[in-house]
Design an enzyme around this catalytic site. Structure first.
Site: not given
Ligand code: ZN
Ligand code: NAG
Length: 384
Positions: A195, A242
């Site tokens: 990511e 997240d």
């Molecule tokens: Zn990050």
């Protein structure tokens, strides 16, 4: 309460999801993570709290922690990898491997192909290459651990629910066969790699794993006449976690199209907070700050770039659980185990677990002895 009216709302056009609110007694049957979230020797989180840059031994070790966890505790979940390679701005022309892990649980009667819609629970497990030694506890070790906890906490209830449905369908062929088809809902955990950007966040230096997976699934066709055309189309909702784990978080509702799902989760949070002894924090405001927002409210334009982007661009419905503002430790050496607020981590795990249990229609099947609970529920349904 069956929220059949939901079917009329945008964002949930294609399936007949039976979303059932959990009773108070079922909320109390949801298992809490307890010491498994201990940062030094807890079973779930501790092994993830190490640097795990794509293509390094740390990454491999964390990936195998996930594999071992499912193999040892959740053998009914089917594990698959989706691997890709790419150069990065810091790889000097070399190909870096990116490995996504997908753990899937579908109803036993489903073909596992184009006949099942899935709730996808997503977090990235890679960590940023800089600063050297960066841990990324909120980013996203803790969200990964939360998803492992969710998987193990719904497993027995899923087994019990699906077994009860199969039994009933044998007893009353027509009605229940329909019921089986209407409830062809699976659940999937996506632990994504790559990511983070290696240098500066750009469209090519970020989201390596998510981009590869979205593209591959968009091109993985199910047999003709399937309900869902591709593996990508099988995702009913892409729930992305997240930057969770710092105290006093605020997560707004980012997308009008999935605000209905946000509100369902917000309702889970408020019921969990009213139920005694489940939640560990008493924050100034709920974690999900915009449960009351409606069409007429102010909707911030734009959004935070994250693993959902390549999926959303292909039409997948997304619910993004990311704090705004970001944790103050974000992308610094302070984003480590010691700076997590473990009560907040536990509460997030319970909110997501409650939402998933409701989405998967597990009312009546939770508890240590899923089979007994399932029978009790079947009794109730047979009287209807
Ligand atoms: Zn990050
Ligand atoms: C993908 O990577 C994993 C982890 O390194 C490996 O075990 C697996 O065999 C790979 N799968 C494929 C199809 O290459």
């Amino acid at each position: 309460m069956k929220l059949a009216a939901l079917l009329l709302l945008p964002g949930l056009l294609r399936s007949t999801i039976a979303y059932t609110t959990l009773s108070d007694s079922s909320l109390h049957l949801l298992s809490t993570p307890g010491s498994d979230f201990d940062i030094n020797n807890g079973k779930l989180l501790a092994p993830i709290l190490r640097p795990r840059v794509p293509g390094t031994p740390g990454s491999e070790a964390v990936l195998f922690h996930f594999v071992d966890f499912f193999a040892a505790h959740l053998p009914a979940w089917k594990l698959t990898f989706q691997n890709s390679t790419s150069t990065t701005p810091t790889s000097g022309g070399a190909q870096v491997p990116f490995r996504n892990l997908i753990a899937t649980r579908d109803p036993p009667w489903s073909s596992g192909g184009g006949d099942v819609g899935r709730l996808a629970l997503v977090a990235h497990y890679d960590s940023k290459i800089e600063p050297a030694g960066f841990i990324g506890a909120t980013d996203s070790a803790a969200p990964c651990a939360m998803l492992l906890h969710v998987a193990r906490s719904i497993d027995a209830a899923l087994t019990a629910k699906w077994a009860a449905m199969e039994t009933s369908s044998q007893q009353a062929a027509e009605k229940w066969t329909e019921d089986l088809e209407d409830n062809n809902q699976g659940v999937q955990i996506l632990l994504l790699d790559g990511e983070e950007a290696f240098k500066v966040w750009t469209h090519t230096d970020s989201l390596y794993g998510a981009r590869a997976l979205a593209e591959e699934w968009d091109n993985t066709y199910h047999p003709a006449l399937s309900t869902y055309r591709t593996s990508l189309a099988s995702i009913d909702l892409f729930l992305l976690l997240d930057l969770l784990g710092a105290a006093e978080p605020s997560v707004p509702s980012y997308f009008k199209t999935t605000h209905w799902a946000y509100r369902l989760m917000s309702s889970v949070e408020s019921r969990l907070r009213k139920a005694h002894g489940i939640m560990k924090t008493t924050p100034r405001h709920p974690f999900l700050t915009e449960g009351d927002k409606n069409e007429m409210s102010r909707w911030v334009g734009g959004y935070i770039e994250d693993d959902h982007v390549p999926f959303m661009a292909r039409g997948v419905d997304v619910l993004h659980l990311i704090t705004s503002p970001f944790p103050h430790v974000w992308h610094t050496m302070m984003d480590d185990g010691e700076h997590l607020d473990l009560n907040t981590v536990s509460d997030w795990a319970m909110i997501v677990l409650g939402f998933v249990a409701e989405w998967m229609d597990l009312e009546g099947f939770l508890g240590a002895d899923g089979e007994v609970a399932g029978r009790a529920r079947k009794g109730v349904r047979d009287e209807l």
